[in-house]
Enzyme design. Structure first.
Site, PDB file in Angstrom:
ATOM      1  CB  CYS A 109       0.721  -2.530   4.889  1.00 14.16           C
ATOM      2  SG  CYS A 109       0.813  -3.664   6.360  1.00 14.16           S
ATOM      3  CB  THR A 137       2.076  -2.610  11.325  1.00 11.66           C
ATOM      4  OG1 THR A 137       0.716  -3.111  10.388  1.00 11.66           O
ATOM      5  CG2 THR A 137       1.693  -1.392  11.689  1.00 11.66           C
ATOM      6  CG  HIS A 173       9.218 -24.308  13.251  1.00 14.68           C
ATOM      7  ND1 HIS A 173       9.294 -24.057  14.724  1.00 14.68           N
ATOM      8  CD2 HIS A 173      10.463 -25.101  13.073  1.00 14.68           C
ATOM      9  CE1 HIS A 173      10.427 -24.504  15.157  1.00 14.68           C
ATOM     10  NE2 HIS A 173      10.992 -25.008  14.024  1.00 14.68           N
ATOM     11  CG  HIS A 227       7.797 -28.240  11.831  1.00 18.65           C
ATOM     12  ND1 HIS A 227       7.458 -27.692  13.259  1.00 18.65           N
ATOM     13  CD2 HIS A 227       9.318 -28.502  12.273  1.00 18.65           C
ATOM     14  CE1 HIS A 227       8.344 -27.508  13.996  1.00 18.65           C
ATOM     15  NE2 HIS A 227       9.512 -27.885  13.173  1.00 18.65           N
ATOM     16  CG  ASP A 257      -0.348   0.250   2.612  1.00 17.58           C
ATOM     17  OD1 ASP A 257       0.712   0.275   2.545  1.00 17.58           O
ATOM     18  OD2 ASP A 257      -1.006   0.099   3.426  1.00 17.58           O
TER      19      ASP A 257
HETATM   20  C1  RB5 Z   1      -2.076   2.843   6.354  1.00 20.88           C
HETATM   21  O1  RB5 Z   1      -2.109   3.803   7.084  1.00 20.88           O
HETATM   22  C2  RB5 Z   1      -1.938   1.405   7.432  1.00 20.88           C
HETATM   23  O2  RB5 Z   1      -2.869   1.452   8.234  1.00 20.88           O
HETATM   24  C3  RB5 Z   1      -1.176   0.292   6.716  1.00 20.88           C
HETATM   25  O3  RB5 Z   1      -0.416   0.513   6.031  1.00 20.88           O
HETATM   26  C4  RB5 Z   1      -1.096  -1.055   7.509  1.00 20.88           C
HETATM   27  O4  RB5 Z   1      -0.162  -0.660   8.558  1.00 20.88           O
HETATM   28  C5  RB5 Z   1      -2.162  -1.748   7.894  1.00 20.88           C
HETATM   29  O5  RB5 Z   1      -2.073  -2.897   8.678  1.00 20.88           O
END
Ligand code: RB5
Length: 158
Positions: free
Chosen positions: A66, A68, A99, A134, A9
């Site tokens: 993304c 996180t 695993h 596994h 994203d």
């Molecule tokens: C975008 O702001 C953020 O929410 C997205 O990149 C991501 O971290 C979602 O899990």
């Protein structure tokens, strides 16, 4: 050489470009599902494309980025046959392959530095599934997927 599907994203697109360059330099073929700019988009739209390409064997593995890595992993894991692992360090990357036989790597561009992300990707690509006990556990994940999938999505008459 292997075919790697990538997607991101707006939070992950720059890191995607860096990882794409690294993958190409290291002899992989890259299927890039976007996004291609910092304009705000919705991560499930990219997770679905990468996950579906891996599930359909159009790519051997997938990489999603993304902010996180969490949203990408959540969305990708809704696709049958996908085992997406959000990894923030080399140990998690290795374990997710040894695993869990992860077929999609999810990275967080807002929590993982570029060089660390490249190291995570390198280890993740180089590490084989350990099999043995596994295998039984990964098969139980597949059983869970089959048991909980609505009949209509399996093409069965309603
Ligand atoms: C975008 O702001 C953020 O929410 C997205 O990149 C991501 O971290 C979602 O899990």
């Amino acid at each position: 050489m292997s075919v790697i599907a990538v997607g991101a994203d707006h939070a992950g697109w720059q890191l995607k470009e860096d990882l794409k360059a690294w993958l190409t330099r290291n002899g992989h073929q890259v299927l890039d599902f976007g996004t291609h700019s910092p304009e705000s988009v919705d991560y499930p739209d990219y997770a679905s494309q990468v996950a579906e390409s891996v599930a359909a064997s159009k790519a051997e593995r997938g990489v999603l980025i993304c902010g996180t890595g969490i949203g990408m992993a959540m969305a990708a894991n809704k696709v049958a046959g996908i085992r997406a692992a959000p990894c923030g360090d080399a140990f998690a990357a290795r374990m997710s392959r040894e695993h869990n036989d992860a077929n999609v790597l999810a990275l967080g561009a807002r929590v993982t530095q570029r060089d660390t992300a490249i190291e995570i990707l390198r280890i993740w690509l180089e590490t084989a599934f350990a099999g043995g006990r596994h295998t039984r556990r990964v098969e139980k994940i597949a059983d869970l997927e089959r048991r909980t999938r609505p009949a209509w999505s399996a093409g069965e008459p309603a």
